[in-house]
Design a protein around this motif. Sequence first.
Motif, PDB file in Angstrom:
ATOM      1  N   LEU A 118       0.858  -1.180   0.000  1.00  0.00           N
ATOM      2  CA  LEU A 118       0.000   0.000   0.000  1.00  0.00           C
ATOM      3  C   LEU A 118       0.887   1.221   0.000  1.00  0.00           C
ATOM      4  N   GLU A 119       0.289   2.364  -0.256  1.00  0.00           N
ATOM      5  CA  GLU A 119       1.034   3.611  -0.156  1.00  0.00           C
ATOM      6  C   GLU A 119       0.323   4.502   0.848  1.00  0.00           C
ATOM      7  N   VAL A 120       1.105   5.364   1.492  1.00  0.00           N
ATOM      8  CA  VAL A 120       0.558   6.252   2.508  1.00  0.00           C
ATOM      9  C   VAL A 120       1.268   7.596   2.410  1.00  0.00           C
ATOM     10  N   ASP A 121       0.532   8.639   2.654  1.00  0.00           N
ATOM     11  CA  ASP A 121       1.086   9.990   2.650  1.00  0.00           C
ATOM     12  C   ASP A 121       2.228  10.077   3.658  1.00  0.00           C
ATOM     13  N   LYS A 122       3.360  10.598   3.233  1.00  0.00           N
ATOM     14  CA  LYS A 122       4.536  10.683   4.107  1.00  0.00           C
ATOM     15  C   LYS A 122       4.277  11.545   5.348  1.00  0.00           C
ATOM     16  N   GLN A 123       3.326  12.460   5.262  1.00  0.00           N
ATOM     17  CA  GLN A 123       3.026  13.342   6.385  1.00  0.00           C
ATOM     18  C   GLN A 123       1.968  12.766   7.329  1.00  0.00           C
ATOM     19  N   THR A 125       1.241  10.546   9.795  1.00  0.00           N
ATOM     20  CA  THR A 125       1.856   9.633  10.759  1.00  0.00           C
ATOM     21  C   THR A 125       0.831   8.761  11.476  1.00  0.00           C
ATOM     22  N   ASP A 126      -0.386   9.253  11.667  1.00  0.00           N
ATOM     23  CA  ASP A 126      -1.419   8.432  12.311  1.00  0.00           C
ATOM     24  C   ASP A 126      -1.732   7.200  11.467  1.00  0.00           C
ATOM     25  N   THR A 127      -1.912   7.402  10.172  1.00  0.00           N
ATOM     26  CA  THR A 127      -2.218   6.276   9.292  1.00  0.00           C
ATOM     27  C   THR A 127      -1.005   5.352   9.164  1.00  0.00           C
ATOM     28  N   GLN A 128       0.184   5.912   9.154  1.00  0.00           N
ATOM     29  CA  GLN A 128       1.385   5.079   9.122  1.00  0.00           C
ATOM     30  C   GLN A 128       1.446   4.161  10.343  1.00  0.00           C
ATOM     31  N   ARG A 129       1.079   4.684  11.505  1.00  0.00           N
ATOM     32  CA  ARG A 129       1.064   3.847  12.724  1.00  0.00           C
ATOM     33  C   ARG A 129       0.021   2.736  12.609  1.00  0.00           C
ATOM     34  N   TYR A 131      -1.009   1.273   9.868  1.00  0.00           N
ATOM     35  CA  TYR A 131      -0.478   0.272   8.954  1.00  0.00           C
ATOM     36  C   TYR A 131       0.650  -0.532   9.605  1.00  0.00           C
ATOM     37  N   ALA A 132       1.476   0.120  10.382  1.00  0.00           N
ATOM     38  CA  ALA A 132       2.563  -0.597  11.069  1.00  0.00           C
ATOM     39  C   ALA A 132       1.994  -1.603  12.064  1.00  0.00           C
ATOM     40  N   ARG A 133       0.942  -1.214  12.789  1.00  0.00           N
ATOM     41  CA  ARG A 133       0.304  -2.152  13.733  1.00  0.00           C
ATOM     42  C   ARG A 133      -0.285  -3.354  12.992  1.00  0.00           C
ATOM     43  N   ALA A 134      -0.666  -3.144  11.733  1.00  0.00           N
ATOM     44  CA  ALA A 134      -1.244  -4.230  10.933  1.00  0.00           C
ATOM     45  C   ALA A 134      -0.169  -5.075  10.256  1.00  0.00           C
ATOM     46  N   GLY A 135       1.115  -4.764  10.519  1.00  0.00           N
ATOM     47  CA  GLY A 135       2.198  -5.588   9.990  1.00  0.00           C
ATOM     48  C   GLY A 135       2.889  -5.056   8.749  1.00  0.00           C
ATOM     49  N   PHE A 136       2.495  -3.894   8.269  1.00  0.00           N
ATOM     50  CA  PHE A 136       3.148  -3.304   7.103  1.00  0.00           C
ATOM     51  C   PHE A 136       4.443  -2.641   7.539  1.00  0.00           C
ATOM     52  N   GLU A 137       5.468  -2.786   6.711  1.00  0.00           N
ATOM     53  CA  GLU A 137       6.772  -2.213   7.016  1.00  0.00           C
ATOM     54  C   GLU A 137       7.183  -1.240   5.921  1.00  0.00           C
ATOM     55  N   ARG A 138       7.797  -0.149   6.349  1.00  0.00           N
ATOM     56  CA  ARG A 138       8.348   0.811   5.375  1.00  0.00           C
ATOM     57  C   ARG A 138       9.493   0.153   4.619  1.00  0.00           C
ATOM     58  N   ARG A 139       9.595   0.502   3.371  1.00  0.00           N
ATOM     59  CA  ARG A 139      10.727   0.055   2.557  1.00  0.00           C
ATOM     60  C   ARG A 139      11.458   1.323   2.132  1.00  0.00           C
ATOM     61  N   ASP A 140      12.216   1.877   3.066  1.00  0.00           N
ATOM     62  CA  ASP A 140      12.847   3.181   2.851  1.00  0.00           C
ATOM     63  C   ASP A 140      13.746   3.226   1.627  1.00  0.00           C
ATOM     64  N   ARG A 141      14.231   2.105   1.223  1.00  0.00           N
ATOM     65  CA  ARG A 141      15.106   2.063   0.055  1.00  0.00           C
ATOM     66  C   ARG A 141      14.336   2.315  -1.248  1.00  0.00           C
ATOM     67  N   TYR A 142      13.016   2.196  -1.212  1.00  0.00           N
ATOM     68  CA  TYR A 142      12.210   2.273  -2.419  1.00  0.00           C
ATOM     69  C   TYR A 142      11.232   3.443  -2.366  1.00  0.00           C
ATOM     70  N   THR A 143      10.922   3.988  -3.522  1.00  0.00           N
ATOM     71  CA  THR A 143       9.925   5.042  -3.668  1.00  0.00           C
ATOM     72  C   THR A 143       8.965   4.621  -4.771  1.00  0.00           C
ATOM     73  N   LEU A 144       7.693   4.698  -4.502  1.00  0.00           N
ATOM     74  CA  LEU A 144       6.699   4.415  -5.534  1.00  0.00           C
ATOM     75  C   LEU A 144       6.720   5.554  -6.544  1.00  0.00           C
ATOM     76  N   MET A 145       6.840   5.204  -7.808  1.00  0.00           N
ATOM     77  CA  MET A 145       6.840   6.192  -8.877  1.00  0.00           C
ATOM     78  C   MET A 145       5.738   5.828  -9.863  1.00  0.00           C
ATOM     79  N   THR A 146       5.156   6.833 -10.492  1.00  0.00           N
ATOM     80  CA  THR A 146       4.014   6.604 -11.370  1.00  0.00           C
ATOM     81  C   THR A 146       4.210   7.337 -12.686  1.00  0.00           C
TER      82      THR A 146
END
Length: 150
Positions: A118-123, A125-129, A131-146
């Motif tokens: 999934l993708e989430v707005d970088k700003q 942080t509530d939604t990022q938390r 997703y993290a509680r649901a087991g999703f992990e950031r992949r800082d090495r990668y950026t979604l491009m379109t």
Amino acid sequence: MSTALHLAGPDDLAPLLKLVTAFHAEMQIEQADETRQNAIYPLLDGSPYGVCYLAGPRRAPIGYVVVTFGWSVEFGGLDAFIDEIFIRPGVRRRGVGGDVLSALPKALASAGIRAFHLEVDKQDTDTQRLYARAGFERRDRYTLMTRRVS
């Protein structure tokens, strides 16, 4: 809170479109109603490219999630992208989003999904938390491009 997921079908188009329209307004996604309907309907009518689930009571859903399917050599096969997830503002922060994210892998287990993305707005942080509680992990090495095609 326990939230039931219901696989949406053609009869669910009207309530689903109301939710999608609300989500798009909240996210400032500009899209013609006809385009929105044309993008949703195949997912309700057996398209192999994805599915829509309604969250909550079927007659009065409180949210939805759209999952699209792809293939990943890196993840070893079929993967899924949570394209859109929306919970009505009036019922947020009651565990519904977490329930939906927990139920999805169970609902799609028989399809052989190897990974969810999934993708989430970088700003946001509530939604990022969430997703993290649901087991999703950031992949800082990668950026979604379109790149839009048309």
